[in-house]
Design a protein around this motif. Structure first.
Motif, PDB file in Angstrom:
ATOM      1  N   HIS A 183       0.789  -1.230   0.000  1.00 47.87           N
ATOM      2  CA  HIS A 183       0.000   0.000   0.000  1.00 47.87           C
ATOM      3  C   HIS A 183       0.825   1.286   0.000  1.00 47.87           C
ATOM      4  CE1 HIS A 183      -3.881  -2.050   0.640  1.00 47.87           C
ATOM      5  NE2 HIS A 183      -3.160  -2.926   1.327  1.00 47.87           N
ATOM      6  N   ALA A 184       2.069   1.241   0.435  1.00 51.31           N
ATOM      7  CA  ALA A 184       2.905   2.450   0.395  1.00 51.31           C
ATOM      8  C   ALA A 184       3.508   2.564  -0.999  1.00 51.31           C
ATOM      9  CB  ALA A 184       3.985   2.398   1.471  1.00 51.31           C
ATOM     10  N   ARG A 185       2.734   3.091  -1.918  1.00 53.84           N
ATOM     11  CA  ARG A 185       3.136   3.172  -3.322  1.00 53.84           C
ATOM     12  C   ARG A 185       2.816   4.548  -3.887  1.00 53.84           C
ATOM     13  NH1 ARG A 185       3.029  -2.568  -6.284  1.00 53.84           N
ATOM     14  NH2 ARG A 185       3.686  -3.839  -4.492  1.00 53.84           N
ATOM     15  N   VAL A 186       3.669   4.980  -4.805  1.00 53.66           N
ATOM     16  CA  VAL A 186       3.494   6.276  -5.459  1.00 53.66           C
ATOM     17  C   VAL A 186       3.070   6.023  -6.900  1.00 53.66           C
ATOM     18  CG1 VAL A 186       4.621   8.421  -6.168  1.00 53.66           C
ATOM     19  CG2 VAL A 186       5.243   7.343  -3.995  1.00 53.66           C
ATOM     20  N   PRO A 187       1.968   6.637  -7.361  1.00 50.41           N
ATOM     21  CA  PRO A 187       1.552   6.434  -8.754  1.00 50.41           C
ATOM     22  C   PRO A 187       2.666   6.824  -9.718  1.00 50.41           C
ATOM     23  CG  PRO A 187      -0.183   7.506  -7.506  1.00 50.41           C
ATOM     24  CD  PRO A 187       1.031   7.496  -6.632  1.00 50.41           C
ATOM     25  N   HIS A 188       2.915   5.989 -10.705  1.00 51.40           N
ATOM     26  CA  HIS A 188       4.002   6.248 -11.644  1.00 51.40           C
ATOM     27  C   HIS A 188       3.813   7.563 -12.378  1.00 51.40           C
ATOM     28  CE1 HIS A 188       6.134   5.632 -15.618  1.00 51.40           C
ATOM     29  NE2 HIS A 188       7.092   5.590 -14.730  1.00 51.40           N
ATOM     30  N   GLU A 189       2.583   7.900 -12.696  1.00 48.24           N
ATOM     31  CA  GLU A 189       2.348   9.138 -13.433  1.00 48.24           C
ATOM     32  C   GLU A 189       2.724  10.365 -12.604  1.00 48.24           C
ATOM     33  OE1 GLU A 189      -1.718   9.598 -14.464  1.00 48.24           O
ATOM     34  OE2 GLU A 189      -2.491   9.197 -12.443  1.00 48.24           O
ATOM     35  N   GLU A 190       2.704  10.249 -11.260  1.00 50.07           N
ATOM     36  CA  GLU A 190       3.144  11.345 -10.398  1.00 50.07           C
ATOM     37  C   GLU A 190       4.659  11.344 -10.234  1.00 50.07           C
ATOM     38  OE1 GLU A 190       1.173  11.300  -6.650  1.00 50.07           O
ATOM     39  OE2 GLU A 190      -0.841  11.189  -7.519  1.00 50.07           O
ATOM     40  N   LEU A 191       5.257  10.173 -10.395  1.00 55.73           N
ATOM     41  CA  LEU A 191       6.682  10.024 -10.155  1.00 55.73           C
ATOM     42  C   LEU A 191       7.530  10.577 -11.297  1.00 55.73           C
ATOM     43  CD1 LEU A 191       8.296   8.662  -7.830  1.00 55.73           C
ATOM     44  CD2 LEU A 191       8.452   6.641  -9.286  1.00 55.73           C
ATOM     45  N   ARG A 192       7.004  10.509 -12.496  1.00 58.40           N
ATOM     46  CA  ARG A 192       7.782  10.905 -13.670  1.00 58.40           C
ATOM     47  C   ARG A 192       8.230  12.356 -13.578  1.00 58.40           C
ATOM     48  NH1 ARG A 192       3.953   9.458 -18.564  1.00 58.40           N
ATOM     49  NH2 ARG A 192       2.598  10.608 -17.147  1.00 58.40           N
ATOM     50  N   ASP A 193       9.487  12.567 -13.949  1.00 60.30           N
ATOM     51  CA  ASP A 193      10.070  13.915 -14.008  1.00 60.30           C
ATOM     52  C   ASP A 193      10.134  14.586 -12.641  1.00 60.30           C
ATOM     53  OD1 ASP A 193      10.281  13.676 -16.827  1.00 60.30           O
ATOM     54  OD2 ASP A 193       8.184  14.263 -17.007  1.00 60.30           O
ATOM     55  N   GLN A 194      10.144  13.792 -11.585  1.00 57.95           N
ATOM     56  CA  GLN A 194      10.244  14.332 -10.234  1.00 57.95           C
ATOM     57  C   GLN A 194      11.425  13.681  -9.517  1.00 57.95           C
ATOM     58  OE1 GLN A 194       8.164  16.709  -9.353  1.00 57.95           O
ATOM     59  NE2 GLN A 194       6.644  16.501 -10.973  1.00 57.95           N
ATOM     60  N   GLY A 195      11.848  14.290  -8.426  1.00 58.17           N
ATOM     61  CA  GLY A 195      12.828  13.672  -7.548  1.00 58.17           C
ATOM     62  C   GLY A 195      14.088  13.236  -8.248  1.00 58.17           C
ATOM     63  N   MET A 196      14.361  11.930  -8.218  1.00 56.35           N
ATOM     64  CA  MET A 196      15.534  11.362  -8.883  1.00 56.35           C
ATOM     65  C   MET A 196      15.113  10.402  -9.989  1.00 56.35           C
ATOM     66  SD  MET A 196      18.253  10.671  -5.788  1.00 56.35           S
ATOM     67  CE  MET A 196      17.100   9.758  -4.781  1.00 56.35           C
ATOM     68  N   TYR A 197      13.985  10.659 -10.579  1.00 53.07           N
ATOM     69  CA  TYR A 197      13.453   9.763 -11.609  1.00 53.07           C
ATOM     70  C   TYR A 197      14.327   9.805 -12.856  1.00 53.07           C
ATOM     71  CZ  TYR A 197      10.003   7.578 -14.686  1.00 53.07           C
ATOM     72  OH  TYR A 197       9.347   6.738 -15.557  1.00 53.07           O
ATOM     73  N   ASP A 198      14.696   8.623 -13.332  1.00 47.82           N
ATOM     74  CA  ASP A 198      15.502   8.544 -14.553  1.00 47.82           C
ATOM     75  C   ASP A 198      15.467   7.122 -15.087  1.00 47.82           C
ATOM     76  OD1 ASP A 198      17.274   8.709 -16.615  1.00 47.82           O
ATOM     77  OD2 ASP A 198      19.006   9.281 -15.409  1.00 47.82           O
TER      78      ASP A 198
END
Length: 332
Positions: A258-273
């Motif tokens: 349950h501790a999950r971040v939607p991928h669409e929110e993750l893109r282009d944020q933080g250290m996403y690459d």
């Protein structure tokens, strides 16, 4: 008045010969014995040097075996002490103590365990910081590159509240006996409060916890192939969860699911690459569609869960560095 420089800017205890020898005797070690090498300096240290640092930090001699066990644990390769000390992240080693030595040394695992008021908690954690600064060479700026740091870097040591835990202690979970005294060293950020005064079920409390742990800016979301998100449950929250029949493994599974971040929110944020398939490192790029929920750890076994604190329906989340595995050692 102290006659030696203070690594953390606060007053220190003068490490006289008599005091240092008392510490060596308490740990049953010879002054010329060595521990190390320590990153970043790649220097080893004599037990005499380590004892002097513990004296300066204000430890009692009886606490020195705990300090030594924690230092030994942090030097294990999987802990990645080099990365922990040198990173720009606000992470630092945290010590969790289990077993009979908790009562012997009066290490606080109850009310305000992560705060002020306990000499053992404060000085054991501070002794590690002194060694990391004086021996390893973790100097803020030149080698310790933390952008902000945090108050936990003065030293963070707590006991598990075993008396009020409905589950086996962390040390026993890691394969030791109940009458063993152990330290577990984790690389964490400062604790973040999880406040739930309403939920009256395991699923309710853990949903609040999972939502508090699944955040865009935490390392766990991007570097979770080694991350171990830490959940320190208060006795009241732990009792609510256990009342519904949840084991500690069930708690970990719930966090993973349950501790999950939607991928669409993750893109282009933080250290996403994903150009080289490296971040998020724990999820294959082929599975990263927009509807996917990216977990904050690699598996249901990864979270670290223990009980600490006093009265109140609060728990704590301590975010992992992401490139470190916790280590548990027996205190000699």
């Amino acid at each position: 008045m102290a006659t030696v420089p203070s690594p953390d800017g606060l007053p220190v205890v003068d490490p006289t010969r008599e005091r240092v020898e008392r510490f060596l005797e308490a740990a049953d070690v010879a002054g010329e014995d060595r521990l190390g090498p320590f990153p970043l300096s790649e220097r080893s240290a004599t037990m005499e040097t380590l004892a002097a640092n513990a004296v300066m930090a204000g430890c009692e001699a009886s606490s020195f075996p705990v300090v030594l066990a924690a230092l030994e644990a942090s030097l294990e390769p999987e802990f990645n002490l080099y990365g922990t000390l040198a990173t720009t992240e606000p992470h630092w080693p945290m010590v969790v103590v289990n077993g009979p030595i908790v009562e012997e040394l009066d290490i606080n695992g109850g009310a305000n365990a992560f705060g002020q008021g306990s000499k053992a908690n404060a000085t054991i954690g501070r002794a590690l910081t002194f060694v990391y600064m004086n021996v390893a060479g973790a100097t803020p700026g030149p080698t310790d590159k933390a952008t902000h740091g945090g108050p936990h870097k003065f030293g963070l040591c707590v006991a598990e509240n075993e008396a009020e835990s409905p589950w086996e202690p962390l040390g026993v979970e890691r394969g030791f006996e109940e009458d063993d005294s152990t330290v577990t060293v984790l690389t964490t950020e400062a604790p973040h409060n999880i406040n739930d005064h309403v939920a009256d079920s395991a699923a309710g409390v853990l949903t609040t916890a999972a939502n508090s742990m699944a955040v865009l800016g935490a390392n766990t979301t991007y570097l979770s192939e080694r991350a171990e998100p830490c959940l320190a449950l208060s006795p009241e929250h732990a009792a609510t969860i256990a009342r519904d029949g949840y084991s500690k493994d069930d708690v970990k599974r719930f966090v993973y699911d349950h501790a999950r971040v939607p991928h669409e929110e993750l893109r282009d944020q933080g250290m996403y690459d994903t150009r080289d398939g490296s971040r998020p490192r724990h999820v294959p790029a082929s599975e990263l569609d927009d509807d996917a929920g990216v977990p904050i750890c690699r598996s249901p076994e990864a979270p670290v869960v223990f009980v600490a604190g006093g009265a109140g329906r609060h728990s704590l989340f301590l975010s992992s560095f992401g490139d470190s595995r916790s280590v548990t050692c027996r205190i000699r």
